[in-house]
Design a protein around this motif. Structure first.
Motif, PDB file in Angstrom:
ATOM      1  N   ILE A  87      10.268 -39.383   9.994  1.00 54.46           N
ATOM      2  CA  ILE A  87      10.323 -38.615   8.757  1.00 54.46           C
ATOM      3  C   ILE A  87       9.619 -37.283   8.993  1.00 54.46           C
ATOM      4  O   ILE A  87       8.794 -37.166   9.900  1.00 54.46           O
ATOM      5  CB  ILE A  87       9.680 -39.369   7.560  1.00 54.46           C
ATOM      6  CG1 ILE A  87       8.221 -39.760   7.863  1.00 54.46           C
ATOM      7  CG2 ILE A  87      10.505 -40.586   7.187  1.00 54.46           C
ATOM      8  CD1 ILE A  87       7.506 -40.404   6.700  1.00 54.46           C
ATOM      9  N   PRO A  88       9.953 -36.263   8.222  1.00 55.69           N
ATOM     10  CA  PRO A  88       9.262 -34.971   8.402  1.00 55.69           C
ATOM     11  C   PRO A  88       7.746 -35.132   8.257  1.00 55.69           C
ATOM     12  O   PRO A  88       7.272 -35.994   7.525  1.00 55.69           O
ATOM     13  CB  PRO A  88       9.831 -34.113   7.269  1.00 55.69           C
ATOM     14  CG  PRO A  88      11.112 -34.760   6.883  1.00 55.69           C
ATOM     15  CD  PRO A  88      10.939 -36.224   7.163  1.00 55.69           C
ATOM     16  N   VAL A  89       7.003 -34.284   8.953  1.00 53.51           N
ATOM     17  CA  VAL A  89       5.548 -34.405   8.996  1.00 53.51           C
ATOM     18  C   VAL A  89       4.903 -34.274   7.612  1.00 53.51           C
ATOM     19  O   VAL A  89       3.857 -34.863   7.348  1.00 53.51           O
ATOM     20  CB  VAL A  89       4.955 -33.394  10.002  1.00 53.51           C
ATOM     21  CG1 VAL A  89       5.130 -31.964   9.490  1.00 53.51           C
ATOM     22  CG2 VAL A  89       3.505 -33.706  10.297  1.00 53.51           C
ATOM     23  N   LEU A  91       4.668 -36.741  -0.649  1.00 50.81           N
ATOM     24  CA  LEU A  91       4.676 -35.467   0.059  1.00 50.81           C
ATOM     25  C   LEU A  91       3.295 -34.830   0.055  1.00 50.81           C
ATOM     26  O   LEU A  91       2.596 -34.894  -0.957  1.00 50.81           O
ATOM     27  CB  LEU A  91       5.625 -34.473  -0.627  1.00 50.81           C
ATOM     28  CG  LEU A  91       7.102 -34.578  -0.346  1.00 50.81           C
ATOM     29  CD1 LEU A  91       7.695 -35.831  -0.883  1.00 50.81           C
ATOM     30  CD2 LEU A  91       7.779 -33.368  -0.915  1.00 50.81           C
ATOM     31  N   ASP A  92       2.956 -34.205   1.167  1.00 50.99           N
ATOM     32  CA  ASP A  92       1.736 -33.415   1.255  1.00 50.99           C
ATOM     33  C   ASP A  92       2.177 -31.950   1.256  1.00 50.99           C
ATOM     34  O   ASP A  92       2.677 -31.447   2.272  1.00 50.99           O
ATOM     35  CB  ASP A  92       0.970 -33.762   2.529  1.00 50.99           C
ATOM     36  CG  ASP A  92      -0.359 -33.045   2.620  1.00 50.99           C
ATOM     37  OD1 ASP A  92      -0.488 -31.933   2.048  1.00 50.99           O
ATOM     38  OD2 ASP A  92      -1.274 -33.584   3.257  1.00 50.99           O
ATOM     39  N   LEU A  93       2.016 -31.274   0.118  1.00 48.04           N
ATOM     40  CA  LEU A  93       2.476 -29.886   0.010  1.00 48.04           C
ATOM     41  C   LEU A  93       1.658 -28.931   0.878  1.00 48.04           C
ATOM     42  O   LEU A  93       2.151 -27.877   1.254  1.00 48.04           O
ATOM     43  CB  LEU A  93       2.450 -29.415  -1.443  1.00 48.04           C
ATOM     44  CG  LEU A  93       3.570 -29.944  -2.332  1.00 48.04           C
ATOM     45  CD1 LEU A  93       3.464 -29.343  -3.728  1.00 48.04           C
ATOM     46  CD2 LEU A  93       4.936 -29.658  -1.748  1.00 48.04           C
ATOM     47  N   LEU A 134      -4.221 -26.581  -3.698  1.00 45.12           N
ATOM     48  CA  LEU A 134      -3.728 -26.742  -2.328  1.00 45.12           C
ATOM     49  C   LEU A 134      -4.501 -25.716  -1.524  1.00 45.12           C
ATOM     50  O   LEU A 134      -4.421 -24.524  -1.825  1.00 45.12           O
ATOM     51  CB  LEU A 134      -2.231 -26.469  -2.236  1.00 45.12           C
ATOM     52  CG  LEU A 134      -1.302 -27.387  -3.019  1.00 45.12           C
ATOM     53  CD1 LEU A 134       0.149 -26.932  -2.872  1.00 45.12           C
ATOM     54  CD2 LEU A 134      -1.448 -28.830  -2.557  1.00 45.12           C
ATOM     55  N   GLY A 135      -5.239 -26.160  -0.525  1.00 40.32           N
ATOM     56  CA  GLY A 135      -6.138 -25.240   0.163  1.00 40.32           C
ATOM     57  C   GLY A 135      -7.155 -24.752  -0.849  1.00 40.32           C
ATOM     58  O   GLY A 135      -7.746 -25.549  -1.576  1.00 40.32           O
ATOM     59  N   HIS A 194       2.321 -25.148   4.978  1.00 41.25           N
ATOM     60  CA  HIS A 194       1.487 -24.686   6.096  1.00 41.25           C
ATOM     61  C   HIS A 194       0.192 -24.043   5.590  1.00 41.25           C
ATOM     62  O   HIS A 194      -0.207 -22.966   6.023  1.00 41.25           O
ATOM     63  CB  HIS A 194       2.251 -23.716   6.999  1.00 41.25           C
ATOM     64  CG  HIS A 194       3.551 -24.261   7.483  1.00 41.25           C
ATOM     65  ND1 HIS A 194       3.630 -25.235   8.464  1.00 41.25           N
ATOM     66  CD2 HIS A 194       4.818 -24.027   7.092  1.00 41.25           C
ATOM     67  CE1 HIS A 194       4.894 -25.541   8.664  1.00 41.25           C
ATOM     68  NE2 HIS A 194       5.637 -24.833   7.834  1.00 41.25           N
ATOM     69  N   ILE A 195      -0.448 -24.721   4.638  1.00 39.76           N
ATOM     70  CA  ILE A 195      -1.712 -24.267   4.070  1.00 39.76           C
ATOM     71  C   ILE A 195      -2.834 -25.065   4.715  1.00 39.76           C
ATOM     72  O   ILE A 195      -2.727 -26.288   4.847  1.00 39.76           O
ATOM     73  CB  ILE A 195      -1.739 -24.501   2.540  1.00 39.76           C
ATOM     74  CG1 ILE A 195      -0.665 -23.653   1.858  1.00 39.76           C
ATOM     75  CG2 ILE A 195      -3.116 -24.222   1.961  1.00 39.76           C
ATOM     76  CD1 ILE A 195      -0.484 -23.974   0.381  1.00 39.76           C
TER      77      ILE A 195
END
Length: 171
Positions: free
Chosen positions: A52-54, A70-72, A25-26, A77-78
């Motif tokens: 739905i949540p972003v 889901l996009d972790l 992630l990142g 916030h990465i």
């Protein structure tokens, strides 16, 4: 190789270990216990959903089951590792980790091929106390694994969603 390093290797091999599915992630590596991962697959077409949540990118049909994806990177916030010339790539060439919780199944979107590896339990340290004190992670970080020069943030996938978010996925 000297005898000391050989005996150290044998000792490491006898230790209990944790088998992880590792992904980026990142620019950081994260891991989830393999028993929490049902399968890894190419990301199918995503159907966007209203209101739905972003960080939930929509739903997809994976082997007949409709699951939320889901996009972790967005959840945590990465900065995305998938930015090309400042524009985000699509999810068409990404992978989905299908995870089964007690009451729901979700998919995590990852951009690179996840790896499978084992880490001795002794090489997974608890999250530093100052991070726990900030209560920014709600304890979803199980620990930090050290494997050579690599640091792998081990997640407890059951704690990533809030109670209310998990309830929405059950519906």
């Amino acid at each position: 190789m000297n005898t000391e390093s050989i005996s150290e290797k044998k000792e490491v091999n006898r230790e209990p270990s944790v088998h992880l599915i590792v992904f980026k992630l990142g620019s950081e590596e994260y891991g989830i216990r393999i028993e929490q991962v049902k399968e890894v697959t190419f990301t199918p077409e995503i159907a966007r959903m209203p209101k739905i949540p972003v960080f939930i990118k929509g739903v997809a049909n994976i082997r007949g089951d409709i699951i939320a994806l889901l996009d972790l990177e967005e959840r945590f916030h990465i900065s995305s590792s998938a930015l090309v010339n400042g524009e985000a790539k699509s999810y068409s060439k990404s992978y989905t980790l299908v995870l089964e919780a007690k009451d729901y199944t979700i998919g995590l979107l990852v951009r690179e091929v996840p790896q499978s590896l084992s880490i001795p339990v002794s090489r997974i340290e608890k999250t530093p106390s100052f991070i726990q004190d900030l209560q920014i992670n709600d304890n979803y970080i199980e620990g930090i694994g050290k494997l050579g020069e690599r640091l792998i943030i081990v997640l407890d996938i059951h704690k990533i969603l809030t109670f209310d978010e998990a309830e929405q996925l059950k519906a």
